[in-house]
Design an enzyme around this catalytic site. Sequence first.
Site, PDB file in Angstrom:
ATOM      1  CE1 TYR A 112      10.171  25.214  64.560  1.00 45.26           C
ATOM      2  CE2 TYR A 112      11.397  25.164  66.620  1.00 45.26           C
ATOM      3  CZ  TYR A 112      10.369  25.662  65.847  1.00 45.26           C
ATOM      4  OH  TYR A 112       9.567  26.630  66.352  1.00 45.26           O
TER       5      TYR A 112
ATOM      6  NE  ARG B  23       4.945  27.412  73.243  1.00 46.13           N
ATOM      7  CZ  ARG B  23       4.876  28.470  72.452  1.00 46.13           C
ATOM      8  NH1 ARG B  23       4.226  29.553  72.820  1.00 46.13           N
ATOM      9  NH2 ARG B  23       5.441  28.459  71.272  1.00 46.13           N
TER      10      ARG B  23
ATOM     11  CD  GLU C 190       7.508  25.710  72.379  1.00 46.49           C
ATOM     12  OE1 GLU C 190       8.238  26.706  72.600  1.00 46.49           O
ATOM     13  OE2 GLU C 190       6.726  25.650  71.425  1.00 46.49           O
TER      14      GLU C 190
ATOM     15  CD  GLU D 114       4.307  24.658  68.626  1.00 44.66           C
ATOM     16  OE1 GLU D 114       4.837  25.564  69.280  1.00 44.66           O
ATOM     17  OE2 GLU D 114       4.802  24.196  67.588  1.00 44.66           O
TER      18      GLU D 114
ATOM     19  CG  HIS E  71       1.848  28.713  68.848  1.00 44.79           C
ATOM     20  ND1 HIS E  71       1.246  28.239  67.716  1.00 44.79           N
ATOM     21  CD2 HIS E  71       3.165  28.467  68.718  1.00 44.79           C
ATOM     22  CE1 HIS E  71       2.162  27.719  66.919  1.00 44.79           C
ATOM     23  NE2 HIS E  71       3.329  27.839  67.505  1.00 44.79           N
TER      24      HIS E  71
ATOM     25  CD1 TRP F 186      10.721  19.266  60.747  1.00 46.95           C
ATOM     26  CD2 TRP F 186       8.868  20.370  61.363  1.00 46.95           C
ATOM     27  NE1 TRP F 186      10.970  20.616  60.625  1.00 46.95           N
ATOM     28  CE2 TRP F 186       9.868  21.312  61.000  1.00 46.95           C
ATOM     29  CE3 TRP F 186       7.619  20.833  61.802  1.00 46.95           C
ATOM     30  CZ2 TRP F 186       9.653  22.694  61.045  1.00 46.95           C
ATOM     31  CZ3 TRP F 186       7.398  22.186  61.844  1.00 46.95           C
ATOM     32  CH2 TRP F 186       8.419  23.114  61.469  1.00 46.95           C
TER      33      TRP F 186
ATOM     34  CG  ASN G 290       2.474  27.323  58.732  1.00 50.41           C
ATOM     35  OD1 ASN G 290       2.396  27.683  57.555  1.00 50.41           O
ATOM     36  ND2 ASN G 290       3.582  27.454  59.444  1.00 50.41           N
TER      37      ASN G 290
ATOM     38  CG  HIS H 239      11.339  32.552  67.529  1.00 47.78           C
ATOM     39  ND1 HIS H 239      10.811  31.612  66.683  1.00 47.78           N
ATOM     40  CD2 HIS H 239      10.470  32.654  68.557  1.00 47.78           C
ATOM     41  CE1 HIS H 239       9.675  31.164  67.174  1.00 47.78           C
ATOM     42  NE2 HIS H 239       9.439  31.788  68.310  1.00 47.78           N
TER      43      HIS H 239
ATOM     44  CD  GLU I  26       6.214  31.479  69.665  1.00 40.31           C
ATOM     45  OE1 GLU I  26       5.127  30.891  69.837  1.00 40.31           O
ATOM     46  OE2 GLU I  26       7.156  30.984  69.026  1.00 40.31           O
TER      47      GLU I  26
ATOM     48  CG  ASP J 184       2.557  29.435  62.108  1.00 37.66           C
ATOM     49  OD1 ASP J 184       3.721  29.689  62.452  1.00 37.66           O
ATOM     50  OD2 ASP J 184       1.875  28.538  62.632  1.00 37.66           O
TER      51      ASP J 184
ATOM     52  NE  ARG K 247      12.165  29.335  69.377  1.00 39.54           N
ATOM     53  CZ  ARG K 247      11.519  28.637  68.435  1.00 39.54           C
ATOM     54  NH1 ARG K 247      10.437  27.934  68.742  1.00 39.54           N
ATOM     55  NH2 ARG K 247      11.919  28.639  67.179  1.00 39.54           N
TER      56      ARG K 247
ATOM     57  CG  ASP L  42       9.865  24.492  70.224  1.00 34.16           C
ATOM     58  OD1 ASP L  42       9.641  23.310  70.551  1.00 34.16           O
ATOM     59  OD2 ASP L  42       9.071  25.169  69.539  1.00 34.16           O
TER      60      ASP L  42
ATOM     61  CG  HIS M 229       9.321  21.777  66.647  1.00 33.28           C
ATOM     62  ND1 HIS M 229       8.794  21.246  65.510  1.00 33.28           N
ATOM     63  CD2 HIS M 229       8.737  22.987  66.792  1.00 33.28           C
ATOM     64  CE1 HIS M 229       7.929  22.087  64.975  1.00 33.28           C
ATOM     65  NE2 HIS M 229       7.864  23.158  65.747  1.00 33.28           N
TER      66      HIS M 229
HETATM   67  O1  KDG Z   1       3.518  26.104  61.914  1.00 35.67           O
HETATM   68  C1  KDG Z   1       4.458  25.548  62.772  1.00 35.67           C
HETATM   69  C2  KDG Z   1       4.950  26.608  63.722  1.00 35.67           C
HETATM   70  O2  KDG Z   1       3.868  27.253  64.284  1.00 35.67           O
HETATM   71  C3  KDG Z   1       5.811  26.056  64.804  1.00 35.67           C
HETATM   72  O3  KDG Z   1       6.868  25.338  64.242  1.00 35.67           O
HETATM   73  C4  KDG Z   1       6.341  27.191  65.660  1.00 35.67           C
HETATM   74  O4  KDG Z   1       7.076  25.644  67.321  1.00 35.67           O
HETATM   75  C5  KDG Z   1       6.805  26.775  67.001  1.00 35.67           C
HETATM   76  C6  KDG Z   1       6.924  27.823  68.017  1.00 35.67           C
HETATM   77  O5  KDG Z   1       7.181  27.455  69.161  1.00 35.67           O
HETATM   78  O6  KDG Z   1       6.764  28.984  67.683  1.00 35.67           O
HETATM   79 MG    MG Z   2       6.969  25.438  69.463  1.00 37.00          MG
END
Ligand code: KDG
Ligand code: MG
Length: 412
Positions: A159, A293, A246, A272, A322, A412, A37, A122, A349, A326, A147, A220, A222
């Site tokens: 996010y 993940r 996560e 991930e 994951h 991020w 991605n 999600h 997921e 994407d 989630r 998550d 992140h």
């Molecule tokens: O490309 C970034 C995503 O794959 C990510 O932000 C997704 O964190 C993610 C998740 O847990 O699905």
């Molecule tokens: Mg994630």
Amino acid sequence: MIIDRAEVVVTSPDRNFVTLKLTTDDGLTGLGDATLNGRELAVVAYLKDHVVPLLLGRDAHRIEDTWQFLYRSAYWRRGPVTMAAIAAVDMALWDIKGKAAGLPVYQLLGGASRSGLLAYGHASGKTTEELFDSIRSHQEQGYRAIRVQTGVPGLKSIYGIASNATYEAMEGVRYDHEPAQRGALPNEEDWDTRSYLRHVPTVFEAVRNEFGPELPLLHDAHHRLTPIQAAQLGKSLEPYDLFWLEDVTPAENQEALRLVRQHTTTPLAIGEIFNTVWDYQQIIREQLIDYVRSAVTHTGGISHLRKVLDYAAQYQVKSGMHGPTDISPVGMAAAMHLGLSIHNFGIQEYMRHGAKTDQVFQQSFTWADGYLHPGDRPGLGVELDTDEAGKYPYVQAYLPYNRLADGTVHDW
Ligand code: KDG
Ligand code: MG
């Protein structure tokens, strides 16, 4: 069964996808997902310029040998671009082997260890009301694990929250959350850790009060917290019995999780953005995590991720592969075959792809009662409609990035 054609197909039906298509001299085809991605074209170049010429003329049956050859002969090992390219080759070869055998890939991996794969979706909302609606809509779609991501007071965009802007960019396609935005530059988002840490436990309290104790809930973070902040979050979420928390800390530093683990019993998931078993070595051995993940797409394919998961199994660590949008339908299929076959499956997921994506990739998987199954077509069970794919050329898209109130770039 000699590989005599290798094509790299880039298509952007609802978002960008990179697919490797291998064809053997006896006419079998195999697909592999190489989507990274926001950095898609780097993998395209790696495949076209450096991998495709090495594949032509090779025996398609020799999956492990081809994997080792691509990994070791490059000398420059690991990293997301290399490992996504190798993953695509690996998936395509498993697809071909399945078709040659007349069996779905999970049968070649040892057969099914369960009848279906529990999947989580999600749910998100800027406000608690929007979040509750999203959770209910996921339950109506059959999800049995959810989630939860919400807006944080004072922050503009954060996010995990599906926004109207996203739907418009996707021409009306309702993605649960698609962080990569089409455009020449990445979007800037804002972040404040203290507001986040104050707000998130109140959200989970509200969700538990509304939906009860049974529903498995995930969250998550992140990669945004320091170890001590992550420990604080894990502790404050303990009363709400999360399935997992996560990516609490930036993934590069495995040792950070030691401190988190000492302070909280909230189960932890990470990986991930990991690419190899080496990224997991310490955290699995020390039992610092509960779920792996990684995506098949970013971790060297079925062959390598299976090694990671077999190692994890020795330490009672389970899979949590994951599967955001994407990961293409090909990558998702590979995850389903692997997940069905291993003993230490945890959860998968699963975000639905858009309608155009489902036309480009014809798929055999089923989704019923909260469980996925890859289906019983030989191979991975996905075919690429190249005419459809050709209608959607690549569109530049970037993941966003974060700045703090004083302008500092944050994770991020
Ligand atoms: O490309 C970034 C995503 O794959 C990510 O932000 C997704 O964190 C993610 C998740 O847990 O699905
Ligand atoms: Mg994630």
